[in-house]
Scaffold this motif. Structure first.
Motif, PDB file in Angstrom:
ATOM      1  N   ILE A  63      -7.638  -9.221   6.298  1.00  0.00           N
ATOM      2  CA  ILE A  63      -6.764 -10.001   5.872  1.00  0.00           C
ATOM      3  C   ILE A  63      -7.063 -10.814   4.486  1.00  0.00           C
ATOM      4  CG2 ILE A  63      -4.976 -12.083   6.174  1.00  0.00           C
ATOM      5  CD1 ILE A  63      -5.501 -11.045   9.234  1.00  0.00           C
ATOM      6  N   GLN A  64      -7.051 -10.286   3.312  1.00  0.00           N
ATOM      7  CA  GLN A  64      -7.689 -10.585   2.083  1.00  0.00           C
ATOM      8  C   GLN A  64      -6.902 -10.246   0.771  1.00  0.00           C
ATOM      9  OE1 GLN A  64     -11.140  -8.287   2.057  1.00  0.00           O
ATOM     10  NE2 GLN A  64     -10.191  -6.374   1.165  1.00  0.00           N
ATOM     11  N   TYR A  65      -5.823  -9.773   1.018  1.00  0.00           N
ATOM     12  CA  TYR A  65      -4.974  -9.254  -0.416  1.00  0.00           C
ATOM     13  C   TYR A  65      -4.134 -10.403  -0.509  1.00  0.00           C
ATOM     14  CZ  TYR A  65      -7.388  -4.773  -0.022  1.00  0.00           C
ATOM     15  OH  TYR A  65      -8.348  -3.800  -0.061  1.00  0.00           O
ATOM     16  N   ASP A  66      -3.222 -10.460  -1.692  1.00  0.00           N
ATOM     17  CA  ASP A  66      -2.355 -11.145  -2.139  1.00  0.00           C
ATOM     18  C   ASP A  66      -1.088 -10.629  -2.028  1.00  0.00           C
ATOM     19  OD1 ASP A  66      -4.028 -13.187  -3.181  1.00  0.00           O
ATOM     20  OD2 ASP A  66      -4.505 -11.856  -4.999  1.00  0.00           O
ATOM     21  N   GLY A  67      -1.012  -9.316  -1.552  1.00  0.00           N
ATOM     22  CA  GLY A  67       0.442  -8.791  -1.100  1.00  0.00           C
ATOM     23  C   GLY A  67       0.080  -7.520  -0.638  1.00  0.00           C
ATOM     24  N   ALA A  68       1.031  -6.780   0.055  1.00  0.00           N
ATOM     25  CA  ALA A  68       0.961  -5.720   0.900  1.00  0.00           C
ATOM     26  C   ALA A  68       2.221  -5.312   1.155  1.00  0.00           C
ATOM     27  CB  ALA A  68      -0.035  -5.633   1.914  1.00  0.00           C
ATOM     28  N   SER A  69       2.184  -3.727   0.939  1.00  0.00           N
ATOM     29  CA  SER A  69       3.639  -3.120   1.462  1.00  0.00           C
ATOM     30  C   SER A  69       3.436  -2.559   2.787  1.00  0.00           C
ATOM     31  CB  SER A  69       3.975  -2.126   0.503  1.00  0.00           C
ATOM     32  OG  SER A  69       3.006  -0.931   0.565  1.00  0.00           O
ATOM     33  N   ASN A  70       4.374  -2.045   3.557  1.00  0.00           N
ATOM     34  CA  ASN A  70       4.376  -1.203   4.509  1.00  0.00           C
ATOM     35  C   ASN A  70       3.806   0.308   4.190  1.00  0.00           C
ATOM     36  OD1 ASN A  70       5.813  -2.762   6.531  1.00  0.00           O
ATOM     37  ND2 ASN A  70       7.726  -2.129   5.382  1.00  0.00           N
ATOM     38  N   TYR A  71       3.364   1.069   5.069  1.00  0.00           N
ATOM     39  CA  TYR A  71       2.782   2.324   4.843  1.00  0.00           C
ATOM     40  C   TYR A  71       3.973   3.026   4.691  1.00  0.00           C
ATOM     41  CZ  TYR A  71      -2.216   1.763   5.486  1.00  0.00           C
ATOM     42  OH  TYR A  71      -3.649   1.386   5.505  1.00  0.00           O
ATOM     43  N   ASP A 103       4.273   7.404   3.702  1.00  0.00           N
ATOM     44  CA  ASP A 103       3.587   8.698   3.579  1.00  0.00           C
ATOM     45  C   ASP A 103       2.008   8.517   3.321  1.00  0.00           C
ATOM     46  OD1 ASP A 103       4.150   7.564   0.944  1.00  0.00           O
ATOM     47  OD2 ASP A 103       4.248   9.564  -0.023  1.00  0.00           O
ATOM     48  N   GLY A 104       1.573   7.744   4.153  1.00  0.00           N
ATOM     49  CA  GLY A 104       0.150   7.654   4.692  1.00  0.00           C
ATOM     50  C   GLY A 104      -0.507   6.512   3.431  1.00  0.00           C
ATOM     51  N   TYR A 105       0.091   5.988   2.710  1.00  0.00           N
ATOM     52  CA  TYR A 105      -0.616   5.026   1.779  1.00  0.00           C
ATOM     53  C   TYR A 105       0.439   3.641   1.793  1.00  0.00           C
ATOM     54  CZ  TYR A 105      -2.923   9.027  -0.167  1.00  0.00           C
ATOM     55  OH  TYR A 105      -3.618  10.359  -0.565  1.00  0.00           O
ATOM     56  N   ALA A 106      -0.527   2.545   1.425  1.00  0.00           N
ATOM     57  CA  ALA A 106       0.091   1.247   1.426  1.00  0.00           C
ATOM     58  C   ALA A 106      -0.251   0.765  -0.103  1.00  0.00           C
ATOM     59  CB  ALA A 106      -0.284   0.305   2.317  1.00  0.00           C
ATOM     60  N   VAL A 107       0.614  -0.201  -0.671  1.00  0.00           N
ATOM     61  CA  VAL A 107       0.362  -0.841  -1.802  1.00  0.00           C
ATOM     62  C   VAL A 107      -0.448  -2.231  -1.606  1.00  0.00           C
ATOM     63  CG1 VAL A 107       1.160  -1.844  -3.855  1.00  0.00           C
ATOM     64  CG2 VAL A 107       2.194   0.226  -3.154  1.00  0.00           C
ATOM     65  N   VAL A 108      -1.612  -2.500  -2.111  1.00  0.00           N
ATOM     66  CA  VAL A 108      -2.001  -3.748  -1.860  1.00  0.00           C
ATOM     67  C   VAL A 108      -2.092  -4.537  -3.369  1.00  0.00           C
ATOM     68  CG1 VAL A 108      -3.430  -3.271   0.030  1.00  0.00           C
ATOM     69  CG2 VAL A 108      -4.269  -2.825  -2.112  1.00  0.00           C
ATOM     70  N   MET A 124      -1.706  -4.281  -8.749  1.00  0.00           N
ATOM     71  CA  MET A 124      -1.454  -3.402  -7.459  1.00  0.00           C
ATOM     72  C   MET A 124      -2.339  -2.022  -7.571  1.00  0.00           C
ATOM     73  SD  MET A 124       2.646  -3.392  -7.580  1.00  0.00           S
ATOM     74  CE  MET A 124       3.653  -5.117  -7.522  1.00  0.00           C
ATOM     75  N   GLY A 125      -2.650  -1.788  -6.226  1.00  0.00           N
ATOM     76  CA  GLY A 125      -3.538  -0.423  -6.232  1.00  0.00           C
ATOM     77  C   GLY A 125      -3.019  -0.036  -4.730  1.00  0.00           C
ATOM     78  N   LEU A 126      -3.775   1.132  -4.262  1.00  0.00           N
ATOM     79  CA  LEU A 126      -3.443   1.775  -3.164  1.00  0.00           C
ATOM     80  C   LEU A 126      -4.474   1.875  -2.031  1.00  0.00           C
ATOM     81  CD1 LEU A 126      -1.264   4.897  -4.565  1.00  0.00           C
ATOM     82  CD2 LEU A 126      -0.314   2.988  -3.480  1.00  0.00           C
ATOM     83  N   ILE A 127      -4.230   1.831  -0.695  1.00  0.00           N
ATOM     84  CA  ILE A 127      -5.085   2.103   0.182  1.00  0.00           C
ATOM     85  C   ILE A 127      -4.655   3.125   1.202  1.00  0.00           C
ATOM     86  CG2 ILE A 127      -6.120  -0.402   0.165  1.00  0.00           C
ATOM     87  CD1 ILE A 127      -4.314  -0.819   2.853  1.00  0.00           C
ATOM     88  N   GLN A 184      -9.244   2.176   3.260  1.00  0.00           N
ATOM     89  CA  GLN A 184     -10.127   2.492   1.953  1.00  0.00           C
ATOM     90  C   GLN A 184      -9.112   2.314   0.895  1.00  0.00           C
ATOM     91  OE1 GLN A 184     -13.306   2.468   2.283  1.00  0.00           O
ATOM     92  NE2 GLN A 184     -13.553   2.760   4.430  1.00  0.00           N
ATOM     93  N   VAL A 185      -9.873   1.810  -0.310  1.00  0.00           N
ATOM     94  CA  VAL A 185      -9.228   1.597  -1.428  1.00  0.00           C
ATOM     95  C   VAL A 185      -9.314   2.751  -2.249  1.00  0.00           C
ATOM     96  CG1 VAL A 185      -9.079   0.466  -3.789  1.00  0.00           C
ATOM     97  CG2 VAL A 185      -9.556  -1.002  -1.854  1.00  0.00           C
ATOM     98  N   ILE A 186      -8.144   3.648  -2.397  1.00  0.00           N
ATOM     99  CA  ILE A 186      -7.895   4.770  -2.920  1.00  0.00           C
ATOM    100  C   ILE A 186      -7.931   4.592  -4.707  1.00  0.00           C
ATOM    101  CG2 ILE A 186      -6.623   6.984  -3.174  1.00  0.00           C
ATOM    102  CD1 ILE A 186      -8.376   6.525  -0.684  1.00  0.00           C
ATOM    103  N   VAL A 187      -6.996   3.518  -4.748  1.00  0.00           N
ATOM    104  CA  VAL A 187      -6.644   3.182  -6.322  1.00  0.00           C
ATOM    105  C   VAL A 187      -6.941   1.694  -6.538  1.00  0.00           C
ATOM    106  CG1 VAL A 187      -5.164   3.185  -8.439  1.00  0.00           C
ATOM    107  CG2 VAL A 187      -4.991   5.145  -6.605  1.00  0.00           C
ATOM    108  N   LYS A 188      -7.705   1.379  -7.089  1.00  0.00           N
ATOM    109  CA  LYS A 188      -8.225   0.206  -7.339  1.00  0.00           C
ATOM    110  C   LYS A 188      -6.936  -0.953  -8.099  1.00  0.00           C
ATOM    111  CE  LYS A 188     -11.353  -3.443  -9.235  1.00  0.00           C
ATOM    112  NZ  LYS A 188     -11.660  -3.956  -8.065  1.00  0.00           N
ATOM    113  N   PRO A 189      -6.542  -2.065  -7.499  1.00  0.00           N
ATOM    114  CA  PRO A 189      -5.385  -2.858  -7.922  1.00  0.00           C
ATOM    115  C   PRO A 189      -5.663  -3.046  -9.423  1.00  0.00           C
ATOM    116  CG  PRO A 189      -6.015  -3.747  -5.912  1.00  0.00           C
ATOM    117  CD  PRO A 189      -7.144  -2.560  -6.269  1.00  0.00           C
ATOM    118  N   GLN A 190      -4.870  -2.168 -10.413  1.00  0.00           N
ATOM    119  CA  GLN A 190      -4.885  -2.286 -11.669  1.00  0.00           C
ATOM    120  C   GLN A 190      -3.541  -2.250 -12.434  1.00  0.00           C
ATOM    121  OE1 GLN A 190      -6.633   1.572 -13.285  1.00  0.00           O
ATOM    122  NE2 GLN A 190      -7.138   1.995 -11.260  1.00  0.00           N
ATOM    123  N   TYR A 191      -2.668  -1.963 -11.479  1.00  0.00           N
ATOM    124  CA  TYR A 191      -1.252  -1.558 -12.213  1.00  0.00           C
ATOM    125  C   TYR A 191      -0.294  -2.826 -11.926  1.00  0.00           C
ATOM    126  CZ  TYR A 191      -2.948   3.051 -12.736  1.00  0.00           C
ATOM    127  OH  TYR A 191      -3.720   4.397 -13.046  1.00  0.00           O
TER     128      TYR A 191
END
Length: 647
Positions: free
Chosen positions: A414-422, A424-429, A435-438, A443-450
């Motif tokens: 519990i460390q992010y400033d926001g998160a979506s539901n999952y 198709d296998g990914y969630a936005v954090v 914003m990025g993807l886990i 695991q962080v797949i796309v580091k928050p940068q968008y």
């Protein structure tokens, strides 16, 4: 209900590409842009540079996959290499089918294919929401008709209004035989009238080529003008005209295939605006003479909910997984589709069930209960999401987001400033405002940068609201392998690809006996990862004639499986044939879309020897039949008279 919604726009990006398509590892991309790293775990990210004004999802088939992007205020098409294949000349576009889109130029609409060729040049004043049953509604000069996927006008433009088709039927209205009599009717895909809407009923909401049927039925209204001075009743409610006359509106339901009135138009508008005119899972709550009652799609009153006769009653979100959250005198509980009170109203707030659990609020803290009412995760969070098909829900503590599993274990800190539901296998954090993807492992797949990420549902793109009451897990972050992202005010694409092919799994023939309602049935079934997988059509054939029978249909053009609950199964040949294979087989994941009663559902499936196999427990949960394991007898038992229970 106090919503307490945390909204984060996660906007989807598709961009007009004039530069090269680039590929780089997730870690390298993060270093080059942010001077920090993110873990790539064997995957790589492909990008189409963010430099476009707006974008829509990729569409098409294996021969041509393209996306609309906006440049210079106009829309055109790019391919997956980022190359422009149709110059930006269109004013707008919208969904039509998986391989074609409607395009607008000079206020006229046409149709373009994924090969970039115009199927129909822009000539229509209006078009509907897309192709359904192979036809789309179009209009010129206020007259509506239908075209097929090749652009042929197969049903003439003669109607004053026309809906989209749904299961072979559409709702139309017009003047017939040069008469001044306006007739509302239902037609089939040949344009033949199959039924008339009774003259005292109408559909008062927007049609315009849209889908308007609700689980195969049409909600309608009747209106009556009454002079209050002439009425002995003071209970009548309605809108006043300028002359003081009251307009009384009542609601009912019609079967479009027969014109039969399923529910007489004698009900008040449904209890809540959010669920108005809406069956969910075959049931709806309606009101009549101040009383609430549950009705089914056959028009039968299941329960008049006598226990809530004099209470302040709120029903907002419909039945989900067989249960509805209801508020009685300010406290929330749950009823089932028979009207039985499963959980007495005692919570400050309550949300719909999702994947077997429902969120409840006590003293400003959220937790989860199961369908028996047992508290599974004690109230301890400031905010929660729904459990997704992946088995995770986001939770909030002190304005920080993380994820838990169905046992309550924190699986993503519990460390992010926001998160979506999952999805198709990914969630936005979110970190800060980026914003990025886990993935499912956290695991962080796309580091928050968008700045933003879009989601797509059906043919539409939308902002992703991180909102508790939204349970539409059919939305996609990735379409045709690409997600759309916004960076520094411009849009582009990212695609996550494994650096090596995903390994195949070993499928071992199931040695267990299978009993269907006490009778042994032979299946060709396999064990994959400790779970038993069966052919979908074998299960449909075995359950045919029971209370849990279901139909299976395949749409090859859409790569989609359609399931219809409560329908007689139509055999296609080869059901329940056993090859007798005794050695392990190779199983590979399948990507076919699956729809239950018109709504997309997420199921894990594997292809073994050219056939799709599904987890027995997933199917049991989907159609609510009992699945148990008898270890002593080495027997799998299916009971269609019992409800599904999690392991």
């Amino acid at each position: 209900m106090s919503k307490g919604l945390q909204k984060i726009s996660v906007m989807l990006v598709l961009s007009f590409m004039l530069s090269a398509f680039t590929t780089f590892t997730a870690a390298a991309a993060s270093e080059s842009k942010t001077n920090s790293t993110s873990r790539s775990i064997g995957s790589r990210v492909q990008t189409i540079q963010s430099k476009f004004e707006d974008a829509g999802a990729f569409f098409g088939n294996e021969n041509a996959e393209v996306a609309f992007v906006k440049l210079g205020g106009k829309w055109g098409l790019i391919d997956k290499s980022g190359q422009v294949i149709v110059q930006p000349v269109y004013d707008s576009f919208k969904g039509a089918s998986s391989t074609a889109k409607f395009v607008q130029r000079n206020k006229k609409w046409g149709l373009i294919g994924s090969d970039g060729k115009e199927i129909v040049p822009p000539k229509y004043d209006s078009v509907g929401s897309g192709f359904y049953d192979g036809l789309a509604a179009v209009s010129v000069g206020g007259k509506w008709g239908y075209i097929d996927g090749k652009g042929n006008e197969v049903i003439p433009l003669v109607f004053e209004f026309a809906s989209a088709f749904d299961d072979g039927v559409a709702f139309v209205g017009g003047y017939w035989d040069q008469s001044d009599v306006f007739i509302q009717s239902f037609i089939d895909t040949s344009g033949t009238t199959v039924a008339l809407l009774p003259k005292n009923l109408s559909y008062p909401w927007n049609v315009d080529g849209n889908q308007i049927f609700n689980e195969g039925l049409l909600w309608v209204e009747s209106t009556t003008s009454i002079n209050p001075s002439e009425s002995a009743s003071s209970e009548l409610q309605g809108a006043h005209t300028s002359e003081g006359t009251k307009i009384i509106t009542k609601t009912g339901v019609v079967d479009p295939k027969t014109g039969e009135v399923i529910l007489n138009a004698e009900y008040d508008d449904l209890v809540s605006d959010t669920s108005s005119h809406y069956f969910q899972g075959g049931y709806a709550i309606v009101a009549k003479d101040g009383k609430r009652m549950i009705v089914n799609k056959e028009g039968t009153v299941i329960s008049d909910l006598p226990q809530y006769k004099d209470a302040e009653f709120i029903y907002e979100t419909g039945f989900n997984e067989g249960y509805a959250a209801i508020s009685v005198d300010g406290k929330w509980g749950y009823i089932d589709t028979s009207g039985k009170e499963i959980v007495a109203p005692k919570y400050d707030e309550a949300l719909n069930f999702s994947n077997g659990l429902a969120a409840i609020k006590v003293n400003n803290q959220w937790g989860f209960i199961d369908k028996s009412g047992k508290v599974i995760i004690s109230p301890q969070y400031d905010e929660v999401g729904y459990f997704s098909p992946e088995g995770f829900a986001y939770v909030v503590k002190g304005e920080k987001y993380g994820f838990i599993d169905k046992a309550g274990k924190v699986v993503t800190p519990i460390q992010y400033d926001g998160a979506s539901n999952y999805y198709d296998g990914y969630a936005v954090v979110v970190e800060g405002k980026k914003m990025g993807l886990i993935d499912k492992s956290g695991q962080v797949i796309v580091k928050p940068q968008y700045d933003s990420i879009y989601t797509f549902g059906g043919s539409d793109r939308s902002d992703l609201y991180f909102a508790r009451q939204v349970t539409d897990f059919s939305k996609k972050l990735f379409v045709k392998g690409f997600a759309t992202v916004k960076l520094d005010g411009k849009w582009g694409f990212i695609s996550i690809q494994e650096s090596a092919s995903s390994p195949s799994l070993s499928a071992t023939p199931t040695a267990s006996k299978v009993l269907i309602n006490g009778k042994e049935v032979s299946f060709e079934a396999y064990n994959i990862g400790g779970n038993n997988y069966f052919k979908l059509r074998d299960l449909a054939a075995a359950l045919n004639g029971s209370k849990k029978s279901f139909e299976v249909k395949w749409d090859g053009a859409k790569n989609a499986i359609s399931l219809e609950s409560g329908k007689v199964y139509t055999p296609v040949g080869g059901e329940l044939q056993v090859s007798g294979k005794s050695t392990a087989q190779t199983a590979t994941a399948t990507d076919s879309k699956i729809y239950l009663d018109g709504k997309e559902v997420q199921l894990t499936a594997y292809n073994i020897g050219g056939n799709n196999y599904f987890k027995l427990r997933d199917i049991g949960k989907l159609f609510d039949f009992g699945v148990t394991w008898n270890g002593k007898a080495n027997t799998i038992e299916v009971d269609t008279s019992a409800s599904y229970k999690d392991e």
